[in-house]
Design a protein around this motif. Structure first.
Motif, mmCIF file in Angstrom:
data_model
loop_
_atom_site.group_PDB
_atom_site.id
_atom_site.type_symbol
_atom_site.label_atom_id
_atom_site.label_comp_id
_atom_site.label_asym_id
_atom_site.label_seq_id
_atom_site.Cartn_x
_atom_site.Cartn_y
_atom_site.Cartn_z
ATOM 1 N N LEU A 102 0.767 -1.138 0.092
ATOM 2 C CA LEU A 102 -0.189 -0.073 -0.003
ATOM 3 C C LEU A 102 0.997 1.186 0.093
ATOM 4 O O LEU A 102 0.506 2.345 -0.713
ATOM 5 C CB LEU A 102 -0.945 -0.126 1.329
ATOM 6 N N VAL A 103 1.839 1.539 1.018
ATOM 7 C CA VAL A 103 2.778 2.528 0.869
ATOM 8 C C VAL A 103 3.457 2.393 -0.294
ATOM 9 O O VAL A 103 3.999 3.703 -0.767
ATOM 10 C CB VAL A 103 3.495 2.518 1.974
ATOM 11 N N LEU A 104 3.960 1.499 -0.671
ATOM 12 C CA LEU A 104 4.862 1.528 -2.124
ATOM 13 C C LEU A 104 3.875 2.331 -3.275
ATOM 14 O O LEU A 104 4.728 3.073 -4.032
ATOM 15 C CB LEU A 104 5.137 0.202 -2.733
ATOM 16 N N LYS A 105 2.785 2.279 -3.460
ATOM 17 C CA LYS A 105 1.835 2.959 -4.388
ATOM 18 C C LYS A 105 1.976 4.193 -3.986
ATOM 19 O O LYS A 105 1.730 5.196 -4.980
ATOM 20 C CB LYS A 105 0.316 2.433 -4.333
ATOM 21 N N ASP A 106 2.393 4.696 -2.857
ATOM 22 C CA ASP A 106 2.323 6.307 -2.549
ATOM 23 C C ASP A 106 3.891 6.606 -2.753
ATOM 24 O O ASP A 106 3.941 7.907 -2.441
ATOM 25 C CB ASP A 106 2.128 6.404 -1.047
ATOM 26 N N GLY A 107 4.827 6.074 -3.193
ATOM 27 C CA GLY A 107 6.028 6.228 -3.670
ATOM 28 C C GLY A 107 7.134 5.964 -2.554
ATOM 29 O O GLY A 107 8.272 6.456 -2.560
ATOM 30 N N VAL A 108 6.766 5.160 -1.614
ATOM 31 C CA VAL A 108 7.426 4.808 -0.293
ATOM 32 C C VAL A 108 8.196 3.581 -0.879
ATOM 33 O O VAL A 108 7.660 2.498 -0.948
ATOM 34 C CB VAL A 108 6.646 4.574 0.714
ATOM 35 N N THR A 109 9.538 3.661 -1.111
ATOM 36 C CA THR A 109 10.508 2.533 -1.381
ATOM 37 C C THR A 109 11.020 2.173 -0.373
ATOM 38 O O THR A 109 12.151 1.222 -0.651
ATOM 39 C CB THR A 109 11.464 2.907 -2.632
ATOM 40 N N GLY A 110 11.101 2.635 0.766
ATOM 41 C CA GLY A 110 11.768 2.131 2.241
ATOM 42 C C GLY A 110 10.895 2.523 3.187
ATOM 43 O O GLY A 110 10.679 3.707 3.308
ATOM 44 N N TRP A 111 10.947 1.467 4.212
ATOM 45 C CA TRP A 111 10.007 1.844 5.420
ATOM 46 C C TRP A 111 10.712 1.092 6.624
ATOM 47 O O TRP A 111 11.244 0.171 6.526
ATOM 48 C CB TRP A 111 8.637 1.396 5.109
ATOM 49 N N ILE A 112 10.376 2.040 7.822
ATOM 50 C CA ILE A 112 10.603 1.434 8.964
ATOM 51 C C ILE A 112 9.555 1.003 9.929
ATOM 52 O O ILE A 112 8.477 2.071 10.074
ATOM 53 C CB ILE A 112 11.741 2.260 9.978
ATOM 54 N N ASP A 113 9.178 0.047 10.519
ATOM 55 C CA ASP A 113 8.163 -0.149 11.228
ATOM 56 C C ASP A 113 8.470 0.214 12.618
ATOM 57 O O ASP A 113 9.425 -0.249 13.229
ATOM 58 C CB ASP A 113 7.395 -1.696 11.312
ATOM 59 N N ALA A 114 8.025 1.323 13.278
ATOM 60 C CA ALA A 114 8.581 1.867 14.423
ATOM 61 C C ALA A 114 7.781 1.247 15.542
ATOM 62 O O ALA A 114 6.907 1.972 16.159
ATOM 63 C CB ALA A 114 8.416 3.255 14.549
ATOM 64 N N GLY A 115 8.146 0.227 16.255
ATOM 65 C CA GLY A 115 7.851 -0.320 17.508
ATOM 66 C C GLY A 115 6.218 -0.861 17.529
ATOM 67 O O GLY A 115 5.753 -1.181 18.619
ATOM 68 N N SER A 116 5.644 -1.499 16.382
ATOM 69 C CA SER A 116 4.485 -2.137 16.438
ATOM 70 C C SER A 116 4.567 -3.298 17.735
ATOM 71 O O SER A 116 3.625 -3.411 18.205
ATOM 72 C CB SER A 116 3.963 -2.552 14.968
ATOM 73 N N GLN A 117 5.534 -3.824 17.614
ATOM 74 C CA GLN A 117 5.675 -5.378 18.391
ATOM 75 C C GLN A 117 6.840 -4.998 19.059
ATOM 76 O O GLN A 117 7.866 -4.670 18.785
ATOM 77 C CB GLN A 117 5.701 -6.488 17.435
ATOM 78 N N GLY A 118 6.845 -5.626 20.286
ATOM 79 C CA GLY A 118 7.965 -6.191 21.259
ATOM 80 C C GLY A 118 8.131 -7.496 21.003
ATOM 81 O O GLY A 118 7.943 -8.063 20.067
#
Ligand code: ZN
Length: 396
Positions: A102-118
């Motif tokens: 989904l974010v790739l379609k917005d132009g996001v070609t790199g992402w960090i998941d910031a703490g969804s899980q421990g």
């Protein structure tokens, strides 16, 4: 003179000839893809001008005006911005398998998941990162049960150093830092000790810590005292208690000192408690601009004030940030924060051909903060296409 039918045959023959030359490795088409005639903004090199961008073998091959050599495919980028693929260092894209696409379609070609899980469920997020089409990495929530509606570390025993260490040891490639959510409704009065434990874990692996600031029990100067070079403060526009400005609207000296020693300041747009226009105005008026803009994205973002990354980048134009400054925050700056993005966020020849096409529209656009306050902007960026490792991503 040839008639139309002969011309069609001749053209078809030429195409066949061209393709067959390619089969034998000859250089009939020099490039795989050319983006023609867009406004190319590459903050890393200071470029802002009309250029063609040529791609070969998944890498940037040339950035020049009027590239005349052939290409297998071309994109007409006239009237659009052509910028390095966007890097969003605060998302929750790892919470679902469809997030990265989904974010790739917005132009996001790199992402960090910031703490969804421990530590307890980190494998869920790591598995999403592993399957992600674009590079995706994970910050481990120091609270071992991840994000909890009644507070990740309200019970201090959940900030479990041993469990966090073990989770990182098993996932060295995918866990690239620790997240410490410090607001009082998350950590209660434990914020300082939670951050101290996060650093204890981080130092053992030489990893950064990202703190979620705003409405903390402890003061910002006290918390910043625990941050080292390379750490990240997200939600920098959060209102009091404990914002980055004092009662008279001045940036706290400890905040300036933290920036000087290499602590990054990130937007983390989000939905509640993180962004208020009067804070944005006071902070940007003093020239304290974000190092990085990020969304705090979730699958519900299209229906919140986040909408998409280009929308989050557009909110600061009315406060004196230029288009190229906002793009730097989402590309070259963001790439410096985590080593996984080394060589990305730029159009330097030889770097991965990750490209975001954006439309910069003029008009009247409403932006909402996290407190339902609205402002009107005169420009807004819209996603208009993505190229990942040289391959065009089809929008639905
Ligand atoms: Zn977040």
């Amino acid at each position: 003179m040839i008639n139309r039918r002969q011309f069609v045959y001749a053209a078809a023959g030429a195409e066949l000839f061209r393709r067959s030359w390619n089969l034998f490795g000859a250089a009939a088409d020099k490039y795989d893809l050319i983006l023609k005639g867009g406004r190319v903004i590459d903050p890393a090199s200071g470029l802002d001008g009309i250029r063609d961008v040529a791609v070969s073998g998944g890498r940037i091959a040339a950035v020049r005006p009027d590239i005349s050599e052939g290409s297998l495919e071309s994109i007409d980028a006239r009237g659009k911005l052509v910028v390095p693929g966007l890097i969003d260092i605060h998302t929750h894209a790892g919470r679902s398998m469809e997030g990265p696409g989904l974010v790739l379609k917005d132009g996001v070609t790199g992402w960090i998941d910031a703490g969804s899980q421990g530590a307890d469920h980190i494998q869920d997020v790591v598995n999403v990162a592993k399957a992600s089409p674009q590079p995706g990495r994970v910050l481990l929530n120091i609270g071992r049960a991840g994000i909890l509606s009644d507070g990740d570390t309200m019970d201090l025993s959940r900030a479990d150093v041993g469990a966090a260490r073990e989770a990182i040891s098993k996932n060295r490639e995918f866990i690239v830092g620790i997240k410490a959510r410090l607001s009082q409704n998350v950590a209660g009065t434990n914020d300082y000790e939670v951050l101290r434990r996060a650093q204890e874990v981080a130092k053992a692996f030489n990893l950064p810590v990202m703190i979620h600031m705003g409405q903390t029990y402890s003061s910002i100067p006290k918390l910043l005292g625990l941050l080292k070079r390379g750490d990240i403060v997200t939600h920098m526009f959060a209102p009091p208690p404990n914002s980055i400005i004092d009662d008279t609207g001045h940036i706290l000296p400890e905040v300036l000192a933290a920036r000087r020693r290499g602590v990054w300041f990130d937007v983390g747009n989000g939905v509640t408690g993180h962004l208020r226009w009067d804070m944005v105005e006071a902070i940007l008026k003093q020239g304290f601009r974000p190092d990085t803009i990020s969304t705090d994205w979730g699958t519900n973002s299209p229906t919140t004030g986040v909408v998409d990354f280009p929308n989050c980048m557009s909110k600061y134009f009315g406060y004196g940030m230029s288009v190229s400054q906002a793009i730097a925050c989402a590309t070259s700056n963001a790439a410096r924060v985590f080593p996984v993005f080394k060589n990305r966020g730029t159009f330097k020849v030889g770097s991965p051909a990750d490209i975001a096409l954006l439309e910069l529209r003029e008009g009247t656009f409403e932006y909402v903060d996290n407190y339902t306050n609205k402002i009107t902007g005169r420009q807004r960026l819209f996603p208009a296409g993505t190229v990942l490792a040289g391959r065009r991503i089809q929008r639905p």
